[in-house]
Design a protein around this motif. Structure first.
Motif, PDB file in Angstrom:
ATOM      1  N   TRP A   1       0.809  -1.219   0.000  1.00  0.00           N
ATOM      2  CA  TRP A   1       0.000   0.000   0.000  1.00  0.00           C
ATOM      3  C   TRP A   1       0.841   1.267   0.000  1.00  0.00           C
ATOM      4  N   ASP A   2       2.116   1.146  -0.329  1.00  0.00           N
ATOM      5  CA  ASP A   2       2.947   2.338  -0.470  1.00  0.00           C
ATOM      6  C   ASP A   2       2.680   2.946  -1.850  1.00  0.00           C
ATOM      7  N   ILE A   3       1.455   3.378  -2.040  1.00  0.00           N
ATOM      8  CA  ILE A   3       1.019   3.932  -3.326  1.00  0.00           C
ATOM      9  C   ILE A   3       0.972   5.454  -3.212  1.00  0.00           C
ATOM     10  N   PRO A   4       1.227   6.161  -4.315  1.00  0.00           N
ATOM     11  CA  PRO A   4       1.267   7.622  -4.246  1.00  0.00           C
ATOM     12  C   PRO A   4      -0.119   8.238  -4.165  1.00  0.00           C
ATOM     13  N   ARG A   5      -0.141   9.500  -3.791  1.00  0.00           N
ATOM     14  CA  ARG A   5      -1.371  10.262  -3.912  1.00  0.00           C
ATOM     15  C   ARG A   5      -1.720  10.420  -5.390  1.00  0.00           C
ATOM     16  N   GLN A   6      -2.934  10.859  -5.645  1.00  0.00           N
ATOM     17  CA  GLN A   6      -3.354  11.142  -7.015  1.00  0.00           C
ATOM     18  C   GLN A   6      -2.629  12.371  -7.551  1.00  0.00           C
ATOM     19  N   GLN A   7      -2.581  12.488  -8.868  1.00  0.00           N
ATOM     20  CA  GLN A   7      -2.034  13.688  -9.488  1.00  0.00           C
ATOM     21  C   GLN A   7      -2.996  14.871  -9.336  1.00  0.00           C
ATOM     22  N   ASN A   8      -4.297  14.593  -9.314  1.00  0.00           N
ATOM     23  CA  ASN A   8      -5.310  15.645  -9.216  1.00  0.00           C
ATOM     24  C   ASN A   8      -6.171  15.432  -7.984  1.00  0.00           C
ATOM     25  N   LEU A   9      -6.797  16.497  -7.540  1.00  0.00           N
ATOM     26  CA  LEU A   9      -7.688  16.414  -6.387  1.00  0.00           C
ATOM     27  C   LEU A   9      -9.049  15.849  -6.781  1.00  0.00           C
ATOM     28  N   THR A  10      -9.588  15.010  -5.912  1.00  0.00           N
ATOM     29  CA  THR A  10     -11.014  14.694  -5.967  1.00  0.00           C
ATOM     30  C   THR A  10     -11.742  15.889  -5.353  1.00  0.00           C
ATOM     31  N   PRO A  11     -12.725  16.477  -6.046  1.00  0.00           N
ATOM     32  CA  PRO A  11     -13.326  17.723  -5.557  1.00  0.00           C
ATOM     33  C   PRO A  11     -13.887  17.638  -4.146  1.00  0.00           C
ATOM     34  N   THR A  12     -14.490  16.504  -3.802  1.00  0.00           N
ATOM     35  CA  THR A  12     -15.002  16.362  -2.441  1.00  0.00           C
ATOM     36  C   THR A  12     -15.257  14.895  -2.121  1.00  0.00           C
ATOM     37  N   VAL A  13     -15.008  14.537  -0.887  1.00  0.00           N
ATOM     38  CA  VAL A  13     -15.445  13.253  -0.345  1.00  0.00           C
ATOM     39  C   VAL A  13     -16.258  13.558   0.906  1.00  0.00           C
ATOM     40  N   PRO A  14     -17.221  12.693   1.263  1.00  0.00           N
ATOM     41  CA  PRO A  14     -18.103  13.011   2.388  1.00  0.00           C
ATOM     42  C   PRO A  14     -17.450  12.759   3.739  1.00  0.00           C
ATOM     43  N   ARG A  15     -18.068  13.300   4.758  1.00  0.00           N
ATOM     44  CA  ARG A  15     -17.674  12.969   6.129  1.00  0.00           C
ATOM     45  C   ARG A  15     -17.745  11.457   6.318  1.00  0.00           C
ATOM     46  N   GLY A  16     -16.747  10.911   6.984  1.00  0.00           N
ATOM     47  CA  GLY A  16     -16.709   9.470   7.205  1.00  0.00           C
ATOM     48  C   GLY A  16     -16.041   8.690   6.107  1.00  0.00           C
ATOM     49  N   ALA A  17     -15.534   9.391   5.076  1.00  0.00           N
ATOM     50  CA  ALA A  17     -14.860   8.705   3.969  1.00  0.00           C
ATOM     51  C   ALA A  17     -13.536   8.117   4.445  1.00  0.00           C
ATOM     52  N   LEU A  18     -13.213   6.931   3.944  1.00  0.00           N
ATOM     53  CA  LEU A  18     -11.940   6.277   4.211  1.00  0.00           C
ATOM     54  C   LEU A  18     -11.107   6.357   2.940  1.00  0.00           C
ATOM     55  N   VAL A  19      -9.904   6.937   3.056  1.00  0.00           N
ATOM     56  CA  VAL A  19      -9.041   7.121   1.891  1.00  0.00           C
ATOM     57  C   VAL A  19      -7.674   6.518   2.179  1.00  0.00           C
ATOM     58  N   VAL A  20      -6.898   6.273   1.099  1.00  0.00           N
ATOM     59  CA  VAL A  20      -5.633   5.558   1.258  1.00  0.00           C
ATOM     60  C   VAL A  20      -4.557   6.170   0.379  1.00  0.00           C
ATOM     61  N   ALA A  21      -3.325   6.170   0.889  1.00  0.00           N
ATOM     62  CA  ALA A  21      -2.109   6.525   0.140  1.00  0.00           C
ATOM     63  C   ALA A  21      -0.926   6.305   1.079  1.00  0.00           C
ATOM     64  N   ILE A  22       0.248   6.132   0.491  1.00  0.00           N
ATOM     65  CA  ILE A  22       1.539   6.059   1.207  1.00  0.00           C
ATOM     66  C   ILE A  22       1.472   5.244   2.506  1.00  0.00           C
ATOM     67  N   ARG A  23       0.872   4.048   2.411  1.00  0.00           N
ATOM     68  CA  ARG A  23       0.779   3.094   3.521  1.00  0.00           C
ATOM     69  C   ARG A  23      -0.028   3.624   4.709  1.00  0.00           C
ATOM     70  N   GLN A  24      -0.874   4.610   4.448  1.00  0.00           N
ATOM     71  CA  GLN A  24      -1.696   5.172   5.514  1.00  0.00           C
ATOM     72  C   GLN A  24      -3.155   5.242   5.073  1.00  0.00           C
ATOM     73  N   LEU A  25      -4.016   5.264   6.069  1.00  0.00           N
ATOM     74  CA  LEU A  25      -5.424   5.560   5.879  1.00  0.00           C
ATOM     75  C   LEU A  25      -5.727   6.894   6.545  1.00  0.00           C
ATOM     76  N   VAL A  26      -6.673   7.620   5.981  1.00  0.00           N
ATOM     77  CA  VAL A  26      -7.228   8.801   6.636  1.00  0.00           C
ATOM     78  C   VAL A  26      -8.740   8.637   6.662  1.00  0.00           C
ATOM     79  N   LEU A  27      -9.321   8.914   7.810  1.00  0.00           N
ATOM     80  CA  LEU A  27     -10.775   8.907   7.969  1.00  0.00           C
ATOM     81  C   LEU A  27     -11.211  10.354   8.116  1.00  0.00           C
ATOM     82  N   PHE A  28     -12.075  10.808   7.212  1.00  0.00           N
ATOM     83  CA  PHE A  28     -12.378  12.235   7.148  1.00  0.00           C
ATOM     84  C   PHE A  28     -13.451  12.640   8.151  1.00  0.00           C
ATOM     85  N   SER A  29     -13.159  13.731   8.858  1.00  0.00           N
ATOM     86  CA  SER A  29     -14.101  14.244   9.851  1.00  0.00           C
ATOM     87  C   SER A  29     -15.099  15.220   9.235  1.00  0.00           C
TER      88      SER A  29
END
Length: 247
Positions: A158-186
């Motif tokens: 899961w050592d994958i890079p971020r995207q080249q472009n932004l996703t305009p929006t993800v909702p509260r509670g979204a689970l995202v992944v990059a660079i061997r990490q997860l982020v859970l959006f508040s």
């Protein structure tokens, strides 16, 4: 200003006129994060005069002091002495940590970039879900938005890079992944990380006595569920999560 040689860790550095930063590495690793959490807890327990606040980032512990009532040179000497008193990379994690099992829908239109993320990791979608959902990750730090956790580390694939472009929006509670990490959006927000799943967990609860639900050092497992069950959990601030103390 660096107070140790720049090629060795830990480093002690001044931050502005009233801060000191102790860093245990130059990138996220489990030992460096462990050291930052343990060292911050030790400074809190020490109760040094003039220290007004402590916090952690991925690999560093920060303390803010009152420059009128605390001598930076003395605090630096105290930090050096405390650093020499233990192998912080092997230190026990602080007490009071908790383990959360958070129901998560992977893929579908609720995690629309799962296939893309799985391909980047060299996995099928099924194996990607299994890899992430079976990994118990630690809250390494809180940042970017109120109560928002960075969690890791995931397996090396899961050592994958971020995207080249932004996703305009993800909702509260979204689970995202990059660079061997997860982020859970508040909160709903743009992101350059790939949106792979969705939870109903409310991380930021401003009317609570503890508005940030997750704390650095807590551990989380994102347990698969289906969209219908998740929809039934929306009224629950915990989003169906189960919590237990880590002993």
């Amino acid at each position: 200003m660096i107070l140790h040689r720049p090629d060795t860790f830990p480093l002690i550095r001044h931050v502005g006129t009233d801060g000191l930063l102790v860093s245990f590495g130059d990138k996220l690793t489990e030992p460096a994060n462990r050291a930052a959490l343990a060292f911050r807890a030790a400074i809190e327990d020490a109760g040094w005069d003039g220290v007004e606040e402590t916090s952690t980032s991925l690999v560093s512990a920060y303390l803010r002091f009152d420059p009128v009532h605390a001598d930076p040179a003395q605090l630096t000497a105290q930090l050096k002495e405390r650093l020499g008193g233990a192998d912080w990379l092997q230190a026990d994690l602080p007490e009071g940590r908790r383990f959360f099992r958070i129901p998560t829908v992977y893929g579908t239109d609720m995690g629309p970039q799962l296939a893309e993320a799985a391909a980047a990791a060299g996995l099928s979608e099924a194996k990607a879900i299994r890899s992430i959902s079976e990994t118990r990750v630690r809250v390494t730090t809180i940042g970017f938005a109120p109560g928002q956790p960075y969690l890791g580390e995931l397996p090396e694939c899961w050592d994958i890079p971020r995207q080249q472009n932004l996703t305009p929006t993800v909702p509260r509670g979204a689970l995202v992944v990059a660079i061997r990490q997860l982020v859970l959006f508040s909160n709903s927000t743009p992101t350059g990380w790939r949106h792979i799943g969705q939870t109903a967990f409310q991380l930021f609860r401003p009317d609570s006595q503890t508005p940030f639900v997750l704390r650095p050092g807590d551990e989380v497992q994102f347990v698969p569920t289906d969209p219908e069950k998740l929809n039934n959990m929306q009224a629950d601030p915990d989003g169906g999560a189960v919590t237990e103390p880590i002993r």
